[in-house]
Design an enzyme around this catalytic site. Sequence first.
Site, PDB file in Angstrom:
ATOM      1  N   ARG A  76      47.835  29.484  56.289  1.00 36.45           N
ATOM      2  CA  ARG A  76      46.522  30.045  55.987  1.00 36.45           C
ATOM      3  C   ARG A  76      46.187  31.226  56.891  1.00 36.45           C
ATOM      4  O   ARG A  76      45.298  32.019  56.580  1.00 36.45           O
ATOM      5  CB  ARG A  76      45.442  28.954  56.106  1.00 36.45           C
ATOM      6  CG  ARG A  76      44.126  29.358  55.435  1.00 36.45           C
ATOM      7  CD  ARG A  76      43.171  28.196  55.238  1.00 36.45           C
ATOM      8  NE  ARG A  76      42.581  27.757  56.477  1.00 36.45           N
ATOM      9  CZ  ARG A  76      42.809  26.594  57.066  1.00 36.45           C
ATOM     10  NH1 ARG A  76      43.646  25.727  56.513  1.00 36.45           N
ATOM     11  NH2 ARG A  76      42.216  26.265  58.193  1.00 36.45           N
ATOM     12  N   TYR A 129      31.066  46.793  39.211  1.00 39.26           N
ATOM     13  CA  TYR A 129      31.667  45.646  38.545  1.00 39.26           C
ATOM     14  C   TYR A 129      30.643  44.512  38.468  1.00 39.26           C
ATOM     15  O   TYR A 129      29.954  44.217  39.438  1.00 39.26           O
ATOM     16  CB  TYR A 129      32.910  45.207  39.320  1.00 39.26           C
ATOM     17  CG  TYR A 129      33.603  43.983  38.790  1.00 39.26           C
ATOM     18  CD1 TYR A 129      33.948  43.871  37.443  1.00 39.26           C
ATOM     19  CD2 TYR A 129      33.924  42.931  39.638  1.00 39.26           C
ATOM     20  CE1 TYR A 129      34.585  42.735  36.965  1.00 39.26           C
ATOM     21  CE2 TYR A 129      34.574  41.801  39.173  1.00 39.26           C
ATOM     22  CZ  TYR A 129      34.900  41.705  37.831  1.00 39.26           C
ATOM     23  OH  TYR A 129      35.530  40.581  37.361  1.00 39.26           O
TER      24      TYR A 129
END
Length: 412
Positions: A76, A129
Amino acid sequence: MAEKVEGKSGKKGKDLEFSKLGDSTAAVQGGERKGRPNTSDTITTPIALTSSYWFSNTQQVIDFNEGRYESFEYGRYGNPTVAVAEEKLALLDNGESALLSASGMSSCTTMLLALMSPGKRLLTTTDCYRRTRQFIQTFLPKMDVSCTVLDPSDIEGLKAALEVGDVSIYFSETPTNPYLRCVDISTIASLCKAKNVIVAIDSTFATPINLKPIDFGADLVLHSATKYLGGHNDLIAGALIGKKELIDKIRAFHGVLGGIYDPHSAYLLIRGLKTLQLRVKQANQTALEIAKRLEDHPKIERVYYPGLPSHPDHQVALKHFRGGFGGVVCFVVKGGLEAAAKVIDGVQIPYIAPSLGGVESLIEQPTVMSYWNVSKEDRAKIGIEDGLVRFSCGIEDTKDIVEDLEQSLDKL
């Protein structure tokens, strides 16, 4: 003849006597514990498929934690394949560092969550967007983060907003989606720097081939790497590039949120980046030709393309863009919703699909594809016209694409 030497990594694990161990132990540990084959000689970057990284001893863990031993700890927080892609991105956008995420929206939301604080304000622009707008308008207020929305060309409005003194970030696309508005990055960066405001630019539609916002004073650049950077409609990714201090801060929070990037996709992104300039050059060429052909077409009401002198931000685009003006061209078909649909249904080469930036040309009607569940009145408030068509140019022959679009218009 020299003795054959097996290439192995310098880091070796403990020697195990497999003759004294069971089959399952041999199957798990055999061939790997004494050191791995040398993969540094491969031309292509290997895909590092691991969730965790091992250390030779406790001292090596301490050295890693204190910065004396360079490696990774847990998937991660980093991956060798992903790190290669991030370095390429930083080089392309002239940034100090880069961070890949699971999607463009993951990059966007992680950036805003990491850098905004309660009581602060975000500045953004009208045309953007829809999911970015949705996050800014519906989620950030829950964090006590307010927003001021400006026209992309409203410099006086920007000056007034900055004077209030509670602004943390100016964030805008350039070109914007879908009307391809372009913001004056250098002027905006100068004004924001004086007020210690971070300038973040979403340059997805431009790509680093056409525009490098950091060269004009931006602190951060965002890309939906799903689009041109990947370039083959086969991956989803987001990228942030910019000052190391800011990227490090976002990276730390990114490790908490967990929107990590998969090494398989990182390999595809690395491969896509190798042909970025070639692909963007062809898309630029086709989009400009379409824009020129349609500007005076009797069945087209308006054309939106920053490479045309008629575009409201053409001079701004000339100031900042270098390689071209992008591979997306938008236009409004006379006759509204049904006429635009007929044009889209009449073309043969482009796929009817959302997204953009791949090798295949894509065509869509934003009203139908993205805003069908929004009322006509609400669409009008955000400037989405029923006759609007967005055309994302791929790398097909320009002549073929233009003739295909013209034959569809001829049928109206």
